[in-house]
Structures are given as structure tokens and as C-alpha cells.
Design an enzyme around this catalytic site. Structure first.
Site, short mmCIF file in Angstrom:
data_model
loop_
_atom_site.label_atom_id
_atom_site.label_comp_id
_atom_site.label_asym_id
_atom_site.label_seq_id
_atom_site.Cartn_x
_atom_site.Cartn_y
_atom_site.Cartn_z
N LYS A 137 0.85 -1.32 -0.07
CA LYS A 137 -0.09 0.01 -0.06
C LYS A 137 0.98 1.47 -0.03
CE LYS A 137 -2.06 -1.18 3.94
NZ LYS A 137 -1.21 -2.41 4.13
N ARG A 149 -9.90 0.82 8.10
CA ARG A 149 -9.55 -0.51 8.76
C ARG A 149 -10.63 -1.11 9.71
NH1 ARG A 149 -3.66 0.35 8.64
NH2 ARG A 149 -2.29 -1.53 9.12
N ARG A 162 11.64 -4.84 5.45
CA ARG A 162 11.38 -3.47 5.15
C ARG A 162 12.20 -2.68 5.77
NH1 ARG A 162 5.24 -1.76 5.31
NH2 ARG A 162 5.18 -2.58 7.40
N ARG A 213 10.84 -0.13 11.41
CA ARG A 213 9.75 -0.05 12.05
C ARG A 213 9.75 -0.85 13.49
NH1 ARG A 213 4.57 0.17 8.59
NH2 ARG A 213 3.57 -0.80 10.43
N ARG A 238 -0.71 -8.62 13.34
CA ARG A 238 -1.24 -7.72 12.27
C ARG A 238 -2.05 -8.41 11.40
NH1 ARG A 238 4.19 -5.13 11.27
NH2 ARG A 238 3.17 -3.85 9.67
P1 ADP Z 1 2.37 -1.89 3.17
O1 ADP Z 1 2.13 -0.36 3.16
O2 ADP Z 1 0.94 -2.31 2.31
O3 ADP Z 1 2.23 -2.25 4.46
P2 ADP Z 1 4.73 -1.59 1.88
O4 ADP Z 1 4.54 -0.82 0.53
O5 ADP Z 1 5.66 -0.81 3.00
O6 ADP Z 1 3.46 -2.39 2.58
O7 ADP Z 1 5.74 -2.74 1.23
C1 ADP Z 1 6.27 -3.99 2.25
C2 ADP Z 1 7.58 -4.18 2.04
O8 ADP Z 1 7.57 -5.00 0.79
C3 ADP Z 1 8.33 -3.04 1.53
O9 ADP Z 1 9.78 -3.23 1.94
C4 ADP Z 1 8.42 -2.85 -0.03
O10 ADP Z 1 9.56 -2.49 -0.53
C5 ADP Z 1 8.23 -4.41 -0.45
N1 ADP Z 1 7.29 -4.61 -1.50
C6 ADP Z 1 6.19 -3.71 -1.99
N2 ADP Z 1 5.61 -4.31 -3.09
C7 ADP Z 1 6.00 -5.56 -3.39
C8 ADP Z 1 6.04 -6.42 -4.29
N3 ADP Z 1 4.98 -6.11 -5.36
N4 ADP Z 1 6.94 -7.32 -4.52
C9 ADP Z 1 7.98 -7.57 -3.65
N5 ADP Z 1 8.19 -6.74 -2.56
C10 ADP Z 1 7.24 -5.58 -2.38
P1 ADP Z 2 0.93 -1.80 7.81
O1 ADP Z 2 -0.21 -1.93 6.91
O2 ADP Z 2 2.25 -2.23 7.13
O3 ADP Z 2 0.47 -2.78 8.75
P2 ADP Z 2 0.46 0.72 9.07
O4 ADP Z 2 1.59 1.87 8.92
O5 ADP Z 2 -0.72 1.16 8.13
O6 ADP Z 2 1.28 -0.60 8.71
O7 ADP Z 2 0.06 0.73 10.41
C1 ADP Z 2 0.79 0.33 11.40
C2 ADP Z 2 -0.09 0.25 12.69
O8 ADP Z 2 -0.54 1.39 12.89
C3 ADP Z 2 -1.23 -0.91 12.78
O9 ADP Z 2 -0.94 -1.97 13.19
C4 ADP Z 2 -2.16 -0.27 13.71
O10 ADP Z 2 -1.80 -0.27 15.21
C5 ADP Z 2 -1.92 1.33 13.43
N1 ADP Z 2 -3.01 1.78 12.57
C6 ADP Z 2 -2.54 2.23 11.53
N2 ADP Z 2 -3.84 2.65 10.53
C7 ADP Z 2 -4.83 2.32 11.64
C8 ADP Z 2 -6.26 2.38 11.43
N3 ADP Z 2 -6.76 3.08 10.62
N4 ADP Z 2 -6.94 1.91 12.27
C9 ADP Z 2 -6.47 1.32 13.41
N5 ADP Z 2 -5.29 1.19 13.71
C10 ADP Z 2 -4.16 1.87 12.87
#
Ligand code: ADP
Ligand code: ADP
Ligand code: ZN
Length: 226
Positions: free
Chosen positions: A21, A96, A135, A169, A180
Site C-alpha cells: 500500500k 481498517r 522492510r 519500524r 497484524r
Molecule cells: P504496506 O504499506 O502495505 O504495509 P509496503 O508498501 O511498505 O507495504 O511494502 C512492504 C515491503 O515489501 C517493503 O519493503 C516494499 O519495498 C516491499 N514490496 C512492496 N511491494 C512489493 C512487491 N510487489 N513485490 C515485492 N516486494 C514488495
Molecule cells: P501496515 O499496513 O504495514 O501494517 P500501518 O503503517 O498502516 O502498517 O499501520 C501500523 C499500525 O498502526 C497498525 O498495526 C495499527 O496498530 C495502527 N494503525 C494504522 N492505521 C490504523 C487504522 N486505520 N486503524 C487502527 N489502527 C491503525
């Protein structure tokens, strides 16, 4: 230079931790001039600043649970009130929960706006642990990288800004990812049906390469803003 879109779009990126995302939201921001709005980033900023919301959210986030709707909605509403969001937004990690989705509909309706597309990035849970565990991000510009899947062209130097300091992180470890993913399936996955019922659901294959996914998302943005 970003491509022109005829009107500001409101897009939601749905998907579990590691789906891509944040990576895709930043690419859409650059390509279309939309504004990425990540509740995770906003919450981490609140934790770092030590605000009341940040103090309440810190332990919850470290455990991999969801922060309460009340806290998240307050932060989201403040951010949506800033003028740059008039360019259109990509909601990354929000909503979410069904409660957040309903509150977003109400907030947008009050401004005469609505969601253009809720895009579900479909991935295999099993692959997400590796995505999240590898990541890291540039400390200066926030560009995202991965130990295996997205390395900087020059090791140790950010492609975007030349920065040499990177962050990982606190919650990006194998133990917390399980919690998660559980939270995603229990609270967030039901939103796929919610948006399907409203006729705005789109899906993309999140297991393909970053650029291929970006292409599919670009087509959706072009279609919904035509
Ligand atoms: P999210 O915001 O959904 O948690 P991220 O965009 O931070 O995910 O991506 C998670 C990790 O995977 C990052 O280290 C990113 O560089 C990597 N990543 C993102 N998209 C892909 C993909 N299509 N294939 C392989 N690795 C990816
Ligand atoms: P990812 O998609 O990689 O799990 P985010 O950066 O979106 O990570 O979220 C990290 C953490 O922040 C989540 O595990 C949760 O604890 C909190 N969080 C983020 N967005 C929300 C939301 N919309 N509602 C509730 N908790 C959230
Ligand atoms: Zn950088």
C-alpha cells in the site's frame, strides 16, 4: 512532472501489512499529484511527538493491534481538513474497520464527496512475513526499501534523495506480523464486501512486480477520473 487528472480522486488502498500500500501510494502521489494519507504514518508521528493520542497508541501499535476508531478518526479528520487534500487523496491503511468506513462515508458526504475506488491489493499471507520483516525506509525522505525485493541502486544510499540513514519500524518483526495479519482478517477484510456492495471495489494482484502493480493502479486512476 505529474500527469493531469481531470478531477481530484478519492482512492482507498486495502490490503494486509506488507501488501504494498505505502509503496504504491507514493508512486501514485508522484504520478498523479494525489496526496498519500497514511494513518500509520500519522500515528507514528503522534507517537514520536508524544501527543496524548500518540501515548495512547504506542503500546497498541507495538503489539500489532488496531488503535481505537476514536483516536484514528480524530487524526484522519484533522489531516483531511488540510488544504492540500483538495488535490485528491490516496488513503493508505484507512479505513481498517467497518466503523471507520462508515465514518469516512459520512465525512465525505458532508463535503459533497464520495469514494471513487477502493482497491484491494490481493496477496498471500504466507509471503507477507518476509515482506514486512525485510522492510526499511529512508530516514530523510521516507522512500521504502526491502532487503531482498527493493534494494537501492547504490547500497546504503537512497535512490530518491541520496540520504544514507534508514529506519526500521518497531512493529516490523515476525512475531508482531502474525497479530497484524489476524487483525486484518478479523476487522479489515470485511471492508472488501462493504465496498463491493457500494460498487466501488477494484482488485489488483499484489503478488506481481512493483511496476506491474503500479501500471494496473494507474489504469484504475485514469478510468475513475475520466
Ligand atoms: P504496506 O504499506 O502495505 O504495509 P509496503 O508498501 O511498505 O507495504 O511494502 C512492504 C515491503 O515489501 C517493503 O519493503 C516494499 O519495498 C516491499 N514490496 C512492496 N511491494 C512489493 C512487491 N510487489 N513485490 C515485492 N516486494 C514488495
Ligand atoms: P501496515 O499496513 O504495514 O501494517 P500501518 O503503517 O498502516 O502498517 O499501520 C501500523 C499500525 O498502526 C497498525 O498495526 C495499527 O496498530 C495502527 N494503525 C494504522 N492505521 C490504523 C487504522 N486505520 N486503524 C487502527 N489502527 C491503525
Ligand atoms: Zn531518501
Amino acid at each position: 512532472m505529474s500527469e493531469t487528472i481531470t478531477r481530484p480522486a478519492i482512492l482507498i488502498l486495502l490490503g494486509p501489512p506488507g501488501a504494498g500500500k505505502g509503496t504504491q501510494a507514493r508512486m501514485l502521489e508522484e504520478r498523479f499529484g494525489l496526496v498519500q494519507l497514511s494513518t500509520g504514518d500519522l500515528l507514528r508521528a503522534a507517537v514520536a511527538a508524544g501527543t496524548e493520542a500518540g501515548r495512547a497508541a504506542k503500546a497498541v501499535m507495538e503489539a500489532g493491534d488496531l488503535v481505537s476508531d476514536g483516536i484514528v478518526l480524530a487524526i484522519l479528520k484533522d489531516r483531511m481538513a488540510e488544504p492540500d487534500t483538495a488535490k485528491g487523496v490516496i488513503l493508505d491503511g484507512f479505513p481498517r474497520t467497518p466503523g471507520q468506513a462508515e465514518a469516512l462515508d459520512d465525512l465525505l458526504a458532508a463535503q459533497g464527496q464520495k469514494i471513487d475506488a477502493a482497491i484491494s491489493i490481493e496477496v498471500d499471507d504466507a509471503a507477507m512475513v518476509a515482506r514486512v520483516s525485510g522492510r526499511y525506509t529512508c530516514a530523510d525522505c521516507g522512500e521504502g526499501y526491502h532487503d531482498e525485493f527493493k534494494q537501492p541502486v547504490t547500497a546504503g544510499t537512497c535512490d530518491k534523495c541520496g540520504g544514507t540513514t534508514f529506519n526500521r519500524r518497531a512493529d516490523d518483526n515476525a512475531e508482531t506480523v502474525g497479530a497484524r495479519l489476524t487483525a486484518y482478517h478479523a476487522s479489515t477484510a470485511p471492508l472488501i464486501a462493504y465496498y463491493e456492495a457500494r460498487g466501488v471495489l477494484r482488485t489488483v494482484d499484489g503478488m506481481s512486480a512493483i511496476d506491474a502493480i503500479a501500471g494496473a493502479l494507474g489504469e484504475i486512476v485514469t478510468q475513475v477520473t475520466a
